[in-house]
Design a protein around this motif. Structure first.
Motif, short mmCIF file in Angstrom:
data_model
loop_
_atom_site.label_atom_id
_atom_site.label_comp_id
_atom_site.label_asym_id
_atom_site.label_seq_id
_atom_site.Cartn_x
_atom_site.Cartn_y
_atom_site.Cartn_z
N GLY A 148 79.67 15.21 27.18
CA GLY A 148 79.78 16.75 27.39
C GLY A 148 78.29 16.91 28.18
O GLY A 148 77.75 17.48 28.90
N ALA A 149 77.05 15.78 26.71
CA ALA A 149 75.81 15.98 27.96
C ALA A 149 75.79 15.66 28.65
O ALA A 149 75.17 15.39 30.14
N MET A 179 78.32 15.25 31.75
CA MET A 179 78.53 16.08 32.38
C MET A 179 77.85 17.24 33.05
O MET A 179 77.24 18.11 33.94
N GLY A 180 77.01 17.42 31.70
CA GLY A 180 75.80 18.87 31.34
C GLY A 180 74.60 18.48 32.91
O GLY A 180 74.54 18.90 33.66
N ALA A 181 74.36 17.43 32.19
CA ALA A 181 73.11 16.74 32.97
C ALA A 181 73.64 16.56 34.61
O ALA A 181 72.67 16.48 35.30
N MET A 217 75.46 18.56 35.98
CA MET A 217 75.21 19.77 36.78
C MET A 217 73.62 20.44 37.03
O MET A 217 73.52 21.03 37.08
N ILE A 218 72.87 19.88 35.91
CA ILE A 218 71.48 20.52 35.56
C ILE A 218 70.37 19.40 36.75
O ILE A 218 69.49 20.26 37.27
#
Length: 181
Positions: free
Chosen positions: A36-37, A39-41, A43-44
Motif C-alpha cells: 500500500g505504501a 502504491m501510494g508513493a 500516486m503521490i
C-alpha cells in the motif's frame, strides 16, 4: 560438584533465548502495508512533480514586444495597448497590457506602466483639470509627474518598461522600477 554449581550460578542470571516466529496475521499486515505504501508513493510522486515542476523551471526575461512606430511618439504621453504571451505554471495566456509612451526634453523615448502604486488602479494622463500635465489616479487621488514621480498619496513612482527603438519601431521589454526619478 563445585564446578557444576559455578556453571549453574553463571547461567541463572541469563534468560533463555526465545525465538519469536511471525504469525500469518503479522506477515499479511507487513506485506499489505508495504504494498500500500509503495502504491501510494507511486500516486503521490507524479502529483508532487506536477505541482512543483513550474517552480523549478528557470525564469526567463520578458521578450521584446513591438508596440508602435517610433514616428508616432511625441512629448505628450500617449497610451498604447499591446499583447504579450505569458506562461503561468501550466496556464498560457495573451493578456492585453497598456503603456504610456512619450519623449522627454532630450528626445529620449520612455514608457511607463499605468498601474497606480497606491492600490493598483489605472492612472490616466490629464484626467483631472486640477492636475494639469500629470498622471492622475481616479480611485484615491494619487498623481504623478510626466516622468512618473509620485507627488501625492502613492508611496512609489510609476514602474517603467525597458524600451528599445529598432528599425523605426518601439519595443517594450521587462517591467521594473522607475529609473527616471
Amino acid at each position: 560438584m563445585s564446578e557444576h554449581n559455578n556453571h549453574d550460578a553463571q547461567h541463572q542470571g541469563e534468560k533463555p533465548v526465545k525465538r519469536r516466529e511471525m504469525s500469518r496475521r503479522q506477515f499479511l499486515s507487513y506485506t499489505l502495508g508495504g504494498a500500500g505504501a509503495f502504491m501510494g508513493a507511486g500516486m503521490i510522486v507524479p502529483m508532487l512533480r506536477f505541482a512543483i515542476d513550474p517552480v523549478l523551471q528557470p525564469k526567463t526575461q520578458a521578450a521584446w514586444v513591438k508596440v508602435v512606430e517610433a514616428s508616432k511618439i511625441t512629448d505628450v504621453p500617449t497610451s498604447f495597448k499591446f499583447k504579450v504571451h505569458q506562461v503561468d505554471g501550466w496556464y498560457e495566456s495573451d493578456p492585453e497590457l497598456e503603456a504610456w509612451i512619450s519623449k522627454d526634453k532630450s528626445g529620449n523615448v520612455f514608457a511607463l506602466n499605468p498601474t497606480c502604486k497606491h492600490l493598483g488602479c489605472t492612472v490616466n494622463w490629464n484626467a483631472n483639470p486640477e492636475f494639469k500635465d500629470q498622471y492622475f489616479c481616479p480611485c484615491h487621488g494619487a498623481h504623478y509627474t510626466a516622468d512618473g514621480k509620485n507627488l501625492a498619496v502613492a508611496p512609489l513612482p510609476l514602474d517603467q518598461y525597458d524600451l528599445k527603438v529598432e528599425n523605426g519601431f518601439v519595443y517594450l521589454g521587462q517591467l521594473g522600477p522607475n529609473k527616471r526619478v
